[in-house]
Design an enzyme around this catalytic site. Sequence first.
Site, PDB file in Angstrom:
ATOM      1  N   HIS B  61       0.823  -1.219   0.000  1.00 18.58           N
ATOM      2  CA  HIS B  61       0.000   0.000   0.000  1.00 18.58           C
ATOM      3  C   HIS B  61       0.852   1.263   0.000  1.00 18.58           C
ATOM      4  CE1 HIS B  61      -3.934  -1.878   0.742  1.00 18.58           C
ATOM      5  NE2 HIS B  61      -3.235  -2.788   1.400  1.00 18.58           N
ATOM      6  N   PRO B  62       0.377   2.310  -0.701  1.00 18.15           N
ATOM      7  CA  PRO B  62       1.068   3.593  -0.581  1.00 18.15           C
ATOM      8  C   PRO B  62       0.741   4.184   0.786  1.00 18.15           C
ATOM      9  CG  PRO B  62      -0.975   3.901  -1.772  1.00 18.15           C
ATOM     10  CD  PRO B  62      -0.840   2.416  -1.517  1.00 18.15           C
ATOM     11  N   GLU B  84      -9.984   4.705  -3.629  1.00 17.35           N
ATOM     12  CA  GLU B  84     -10.358   4.541  -2.217  1.00 17.35           C
ATOM     13  C   GLU B  84     -10.002   5.787  -1.403  1.00 17.35           C
ATOM     14  OE1 GLU B  84      -9.552  -0.229  -2.756  1.00 17.35           O
ATOM     15  OE2 GLU B  84      -8.172   0.939  -1.539  1.00 17.35           O
ATOM     16  N   ALA B 119     -10.219   3.441   3.715  1.00 18.13           N
ATOM     17  CA  ALA B 119     -10.363   4.890   3.565  1.00 18.13           C
ATOM     18  C   ALA B 119     -11.613   5.321   2.791  1.00 18.13           C
ATOM     19  CB  ALA B 119      -9.115   5.452   2.890  1.00 18.13           C
TER      20      ALA B 119
END
Lengths: 174, 174
Positions: B61-62, B84, B119
Amino acid sequence: MESPIVLGEKEWLACCGSVRFAQEMASITPFSNYEEALDAARDIWFHKVDVNGWLEAFAAHPQIGESPSQTHKSPTSAQWSKGEQSTALATATDSTLQELYDWNVRYRQKFGFVFLIFASGRSTPEILAEMKKRYHNRPIVEFELAAQEQMKITELRLSKLFSANTKAAHTADM
Amino acid sequence: MESPIVLGEKEWLACCGSVRFAQEMASITPFSNYEEALDAARDIWFHKVDVNGWLEAFAAHPQIGESPSQTHKSPTSAQWSKGEQSTALATATDSTLQELYDWNVRYRQKFGFVFLIFASGRSTPEILAEMKKRYHNRPIVEFELAAQEQMKITELRLSKLFSANTKAAHTADM
């Protein structure tokens, strides 16, 4: 009056193979007694060392039933580990040692780290039974259990460290 | 009758970046519907993927508030991640983005992995508040929480994957 005991990173690393743990302990040393060091060690291990540090500490242990390698990073830890496994080794037969080996492989395949147990005074059949039971745990449950076993090992090693250093300090005082 | 949907490792990896997860899902595909895939995904994620696999998935994930890198291993995952975070980005200001960045650094220093949150539909102030609250958790507690958030993200992505593939299958049937 007892002199405070000053220990360096190398000694703490022999108690628990997480560098973060050893650095934090070294940064707040000296401790006036074993209980004070124990409180600090528990707080650091459960609240400050992250999950990577837990894996790092687990990786510093030999597989149960096996001798630590000659090239072990901490000779003190390797020697302690041998002593902690003495009951297990005294109660092992060729076939239980083979079973221990096979279950170690299965365990590591499922969980990705070595099976950790506070082995002092425990026989090989006891350890095998515990391993088979714990094998069914969810990975995250087993991870936390292993960390609790690591803390028990750390506590025993801390007590050895303090008793050795108290003796040395008393001898120096005479 | 709906045709079963066959998906490969690459698609599962876009839902959750653990190779073990993707391999297990690919090995039991096809699934007749979303619910069946969801049950399998939950079982694999919580019972079969080990803690190293959890860390591997988190690393895909970033950082929240940042765009996935252009060289992301899974372009689909990178694109979904952007979607997201769209509410968060729409509600961010320069100063909240800076605060998010600073807290990300603190969080990663304490826990050793990126802050993970489901998110979708959440504003930047909401995400910041959650991050500050979760920062006080013990590392092992936060690790399991992050894994639960990862599962929520996986579920949303699975549903997108299924809805896209169902549409494609229906179009092919016509």
